[in-house]
Design a protein around this motif. Structure first.
Motif, mmCIF file in Angstrom:
data_model
loop_
_atom_site.group_PDB
_atom_site.id
_atom_site.type_symbol
_atom_site.label_atom_id
_atom_site.label_comp_id
_atom_site.label_asym_id
_atom_site.label_seq_id
_atom_site.Cartn_x
_atom_site.Cartn_y
_atom_site.Cartn_z
ATOM 1 N N SER A 166 0.808 -1.214 0.000
ATOM 2 C CA SER A 166 0.000 0.000 0.000
ATOM 3 C C SER A 166 0.841 1.263 0.000
ATOM 4 O O SER A 166 0.407 2.303 -0.477
ATOM 5 N N ALA A 167 2.066 1.171 0.539
ATOM 6 C CA ALA A 167 2.915 2.369 0.558
ATOM 7 C C ALA A 167 3.239 2.816 -0.851
ATOM 8 O O ALA A 167 3.135 3.989 -1.200
ATOM 9 N N ASP A 168 3.633 1.850 -1.701
ATOM 10 C CA ASP A 168 3.933 2.194 -3.081
ATOM 11 C C ASP A 168 2.684 2.658 -3.811
ATOM 12 O O ASP A 168 2.715 3.574 -4.620
ATOM 13 N N ALA A 169 1.568 2.003 -3.526
ATOM 14 C CA ALA A 169 0.333 2.391 -4.203
ATOM 15 C C ALA A 169 -0.068 3.804 -3.814
ATOM 16 O O ALA A 169 -0.458 4.606 -4.656
ATOM 17 N N ALA A 170 0.056 4.096 -2.530
ATOM 18 C CA ALA A 170 -0.311 5.437 -2.077
ATOM 19 C C ALA A 170 0.599 6.480 -2.685
ATOM 20 O O ALA A 170 0.168 7.554 -3.077
ATOM 21 N N GLU A 171 1.897 6.156 -2.770
ATOM 22 C CA GLU A 171 2.852 7.118 -3.314
ATOM 23 C C GLU A 171 2.485 7.494 -4.733
ATOM 24 O O GLU A 171 2.535 8.656 -5.124
ATOM 25 N N GLY A 172 2.114 6.501 -5.516
ATOM 26 C CA GLY A 172 1.825 6.798 -6.907
ATOM 27 C C GLY A 172 0.398 7.211 -7.158
ATOM 28 O O GLY A 172 0.134 8.127 -7.931
ATOM 29 N N ALA A 173 -0.547 6.564 -6.477
ATOM 30 C CA ALA A 173 -1.944 6.794 -6.805
ATOM 31 C C ALA A 173 -2.481 8.094 -6.260
ATOM 32 O O ALA A 173 -3.364 8.702 -6.835
ATOM 33 N N SER A 174 -1.938 8.522 -5.134
ATOM 34 C CA SER A 174 -2.541 9.711 -4.529
ATOM 35 C C SER A 174 -1.562 10.828 -4.283
ATOM 36 O O SER A 174 -1.934 11.979 -4.297
ATOM 37 N N VAL A 175 -0.316 10.469 -4.057
ATOM 38 C CA VAL A 175 0.678 11.441 -3.638
ATOM 39 C C VAL A 175 0.048 12.287 -2.532
ATOM 40 O O VAL A 175 -0.223 13.461 -2.681
ATOM 41 N N GLU A 176 -0.219 11.641 -1.419
ATOM 42 C CA GLU A 176 -1.051 12.220 -0.381
ATOM 43 C C GLU A 176 -0.472 13.518 0.153
ATOM 44 O O GLU A 176 0.720 13.715 0.220
ATOM 45 N N VAL A 177 -1.363 14.403 0.557
ATOM 46 C CA VAL A 177 -1.006 15.654 1.214
ATOM 47 C C VAL A 177 -1.425 15.502 2.667
ATOM 48 O O VAL A 177 -2.585 15.639 3.000
ATOM 49 N N GLY A 178 -0.522 15.161 3.548
ATOM 50 C CA GLY A 178 -0.864 14.923 4.936
ATOM 51 C C GLY A 178 -1.080 13.448 5.200
ATOM 52 O O GLY A 178 -0.595 12.595 4.479
ATOM 53 N N SER A 179 -1.807 13.135 6.261
ATOM 54 C CA SER A 179 -1.980 11.754 6.686
ATOM 55 C C SER A 179 -3.023 11.035 5.846
ATOM 56 O O SER A 179 -3.960 11.628 5.329
ATOM 57 N N SER A 180 -2.855 9.715 5.762
ATOM 58 C CA SER A 180 -3.822 8.904 5.028
ATOM 59 C C SER A 180 -5.092 8.728 5.858
ATOM 60 O O SER A 180 -5.037 8.397 7.028
ATOM 61 N N ALA A 181 -6.228 8.952 5.247
ATOM 62 C CA ALA A 181 -7.489 8.837 5.978
ATOM 63 C C ALA A 181 -7.865 7.375 6.198
ATOM 64 O O ALA A 181 -8.360 7.011 7.249
ATOM 65 N N ASP A 182 -7.630 6.543 5.233
ATOM 66 C CA ASP A 182 -8.046 5.152 5.323
ATOM 67 C C ASP A 182 -7.406 4.406 4.167
ATOM 68 O O ASP A 182 -6.608 4.951 3.428
ATOM 69 N N ALA A 183 -7.770 3.138 4.038
ATOM 70 C CA ALA A 183 -7.200 2.319 2.973
ATOM 71 C C ALA A 183 -8.108 2.261 1.759
ATOM 72 O O ALA A 183 -7.922 1.426 0.879
ATOM 73 N N GLU A 184 -9.124 3.128 1.696
ATOM 74 C CA GLU A 184 -10.050 3.110 0.578
ATOM 75 C C GLU A 184 -9.352 3.514 -0.714
ATOM 76 O O GLU A 184 -8.438 4.333 -0.715
ATOM 77 N N LEU A 185 -9.804 2.939 -1.805
ATOM 78 C CA LEU A 185 -9.349 3.347 -3.129
ATOM 79 C C LEU A 185 -10.319 4.413 -3.630
ATOM 80 O O LEU A 185 -11.535 4.201 -3.638
ATOM 81 N N THR A 186 -9.796 5.557 -4.006
ATOM 82 C CA THR A 186 -10.673 6.656 -4.393
ATOM 83 C C THR A 186 -10.277 7.238 -5.743
ATOM 84 O O THR A 186 -9.108 7.199 -6.138
#
Length: 667
Positions: A166-186
């Motif tokens: 999920s770390a790699d997925a989050a890095e590419g899919a969202s490039v999050e700004v701040g903390s992750s809210a949940d593991a949902e795919l959006t």
């Protein structure tokens, strides 16, 4: 509808409010148009987020750090939409906010050209004017795969998420700004006013309410970039842009870029004949020319003397060592990718050293030590070599071979806080001597989610981190956390200095090391006052990090116009005519005898060109000699800013320069 209670936090004020269920975050901040997102329970959310009972809801302004990241991430989406409008075959990579801007990667048949950027900017303005709404929706892996079947890179990111990475997925899919809210795919949709979905992207968000909230942006350049940063993957086309909360802020940023380009140490190093980077030697391996060598020598001499005054003892160690030494220190297992490959010497593996600490440990261990010797402070300008990737090598500020102003303090645990304070005060004093006086501190700690990257017990880390944090707080400087940025052997404080145009450079590092002295590593000991053998604490400190890098920073800070004490040439002698040379050479001889660095321009150029040449070389002072000066035993004394005093006696001219050099101040 029922009533719920939330805490509203805005502009430094917290208040409890009673609202109805279904209330959106934007309704809590409808009175402030600068609010573009909210932090709910510590998690960044869109303003369309529905708040729940007990939530603490904090406003996020567009000109805050998080607000700018959200603005820039939204601008990246608009840019990607514009690209696919204009280039329908473009496939999407990722598009995160970065410092002062954003980028998005695309797989396209033909690389982008400047004319393409102009077209994309025009299309972006149209999208922004339409006021398309950013709308978040939750989806499943299967639904997303079906929807994004034509986007292979997005499908790969979904696959990473599905595989548990999920770390790699989050890095590419969202490039999050701040903390992750949940593991949902959006997925975020850009929705036109008529309700039609104009464009969609796999993303965690959050985003601005609408595209109209992007007030100022500009596309900057294109570059090639490997997918997910891996050179084994396909090379994509990256477009960089910047976005700001006002047109004025954008203009200020663009001005800073122009100023940074004017100050680029690579260009100035060439123009001022200070150093070069010959291809024949290799990437990241600079050579210093005579004038650059003067700066380097003056800096080293001064810093060496200051170390001696601060209680350090000067040592020297070789450039290579047997590979086993770096296994003992832990560097090969934990830092091996940063070291050059092994060298075969007489059938044994040797390594170019990437750090000096293992050899300093051997000096400490060379004989029995007493508590009376502690703190024992060892220092050297050690030449080290690091296997930096070619893509990150940059002039003098990121090199592969450099001289590190490296020191190690061996102390009792009780002495550690005072020694760290001593080192921090020393570092800050040195920077002030070199003209840098705007600092903040960064505390780098262990990443508990990656225990394999760090050694030592939890108690050791907690104790070491606490000591560093207390010294940093006591300094009164701003302290910024850097979770996960610690070295594998212990936490560190780094001094971040701002230069003349407000850019931040990492300078000193002070690191608390409880691992290398241990029995499992080097087995360092001292005899305590009760006769027992105890293990010292080792504190690493590098004042500038490297002389090369610090020279690069200073060149840009001063735009090449060094203060007189550092200037390669402090005085340029200029004759009005050839007949004045004898008097000028006599003046230069007196100045050199006073320890000043003087050049005489005896070329065939006209006097005005000689003055212009000295100005281009940013020489602090000029002494000009004509007939009246020869008769009066004087000179015309000219400053770098163009001011000139005529008929200055030679002794007074020498005193002026000597006083400016001694003051270590800019003129």
């Amino acid at each position: 509808m029922s009533e719920i209670k939330v805490v509203r936090s805005h502009a430094g004020q917290r208040e409890e409010r009673t609202i109805t269920t279904g209330t959106k975050a934007w309704e809590l901040f409808a009175d402030d148009t600068e609010v573009i997102a909210a932090r709910v329970g510590g998690v960044l959310r869109d303003l369309a987020h529905e708040v729940a009972d007990g939530d603490e809801v904090e406003s996020v302004a567009i000109d805050s750090a998080d607000g700018r990241d959200i603005l820039r991430h939204s601008a990246a989406h608009v840019m990607a939409q514009a690209v696919q409008d204009l280039f329908p075959d473009a496939r999407l990579g990722i598009g995160p906010p970065v410092e002062n801007g954003f980028y998005y990667d695309f797989d396209v048949e033909t690389p982008f050209v400047p004319d393409d950027l102009a077209k994309i900017e025009t299309r972006m303005r149209k999208i922004i004017k339409e006021g398309q709404r950013f709308s978040r929706r939750v989806t499943t892996d299967a639904e997303a795969i079906d929807e994004l079947k034509d986007e292979p890179y997005k499908l790969e990111l979904i696959g990473l998420k599905g595989s548990g990475n999920s770390a790699d997925a989050a890095e590419g899919a969202s490039v999050e700004v701040g903390s992750s809210a949940d593991a949902e795919l959006t997925i975020y949709d850009n929705i036109r006013r008529d309700g039609e979905v104009a464009w969609s992207d796999l993303c965690r968000g959050p985003h601005l309410p609408t595209t109209k909230r992007i007030p100022a942006f500009k596309l900057m350049r294109t570059a090639a970039a490997y997918w997910r940063g891996d050179e084994k993957n396909k090379q994509l086309q990256r477009i960089y842009g910047t976005a700001w909360e006002t047109k004025e802020a954008l203009e200020e940023h663009l001005h800073r870029i122009e100023e940074a380009e004017r100050r680029d140490h690579r260009k100035l190093g060439r123009d001022l004949d200070l150093y070069s980077f010959p291809d024949e030697i290799g990437s990241g391996l600079p050579v210093f020319h005579p004038r650059g060598g003067v700066i380097k020598r003056v800096m080293e001499d001064y810093v060496r003397q200051r170390h001696i005054e601060e209680g350090f003892e000067y040592v020297g160690t070789p450039h290579i060592a047997k590979e086993g030494l770096f296994h003992t220190s832990g560097h090969l297992p934990y830092y091996g990718e940063g070291m050059f490959p092994a060298l075969d010497v007489d059938g044994m593996d040797y390594r170019l050293k990437a750090m000096n600490c293992p050899m300093h440990n051997l000096i400490f261990r060379s004989r029995q030590r007493s508590y009376r010797e502690l703190p024992l402070r060892l220092f050297e300008f050690g030449s080290v070599y690091r296997h930096e990737k070619s893509g990150v090598v940059h002039g003098l500020t990121r090199v592969r071979g450099f001289a590190q102003d490296d020191s190690h303090s061996y102390v009792t645990p009780e002495q550690a806080p005072a020694e760290i304070k001593h080192l921090l005060d020393f570092c800050l004093g040195l920077f002030r001597d070199f003209g840098l006086d705007d600092f903040y501190l960064e505390l780098s700690t262990r990443d508990d989610s990656k225990p394999d990257k760090f050694i030592g017990s939890d108690d050791d880390w907690a104790m070491a981190t606490g000591v560093l944090e207390q010294v940093a707080v006591d300094s009164g400087l701003e302290l910024v956390p850097d979770p996960g940025g610690a070295a594998y052997y212990g936490p560190k404080i780094s001094v971040q200095a701002r230069d003349a145009i407000g850019r931040t450079w990492q300078m000193s590092t002070i690191q608390y090391d409880f691992n290398q002295p241990s029995a499992e590593r080097f087995g360092l000991e001292y005899v305590a006052d009760d006769g027992s053998r105890q293990e010292p604490v080792m504190i690493h400190s590098a004042k500038f990090g490297s002389i090369e890098r610090f020279i690069g920073v200073l060149v840009e800070h001063y735009a090449g116009a060094f203060p007189p004490w550092l200037a390669p040439v402090q005085v340029q002698g200029i004759p009005v005519a050839e007949r004045h040379l004898d008097h000028l050479y006599a003046v230069a001889k007196q100045m050199k005898a006073a320890g000043l660095r003087v050049d005489v321009d005896d070329s065939d150029d006209r006097m005005q060109k000689k003055i212009r040449n000295a100005q281009l070389q940013k020489v602090p002072f000029m002494v000009i000699v004509g007939d009246q000066d020869v008769e009066a035993g004087a000179v015309s004394f000219r400053y770098r800013d163009g001011r000139q005093d005529n008929g200055v006696p030679v002794d007074e001219a020498i005193e002026r320069v000597a006083a400016a050099v001694a003051s270590r101040e800019q003129v």
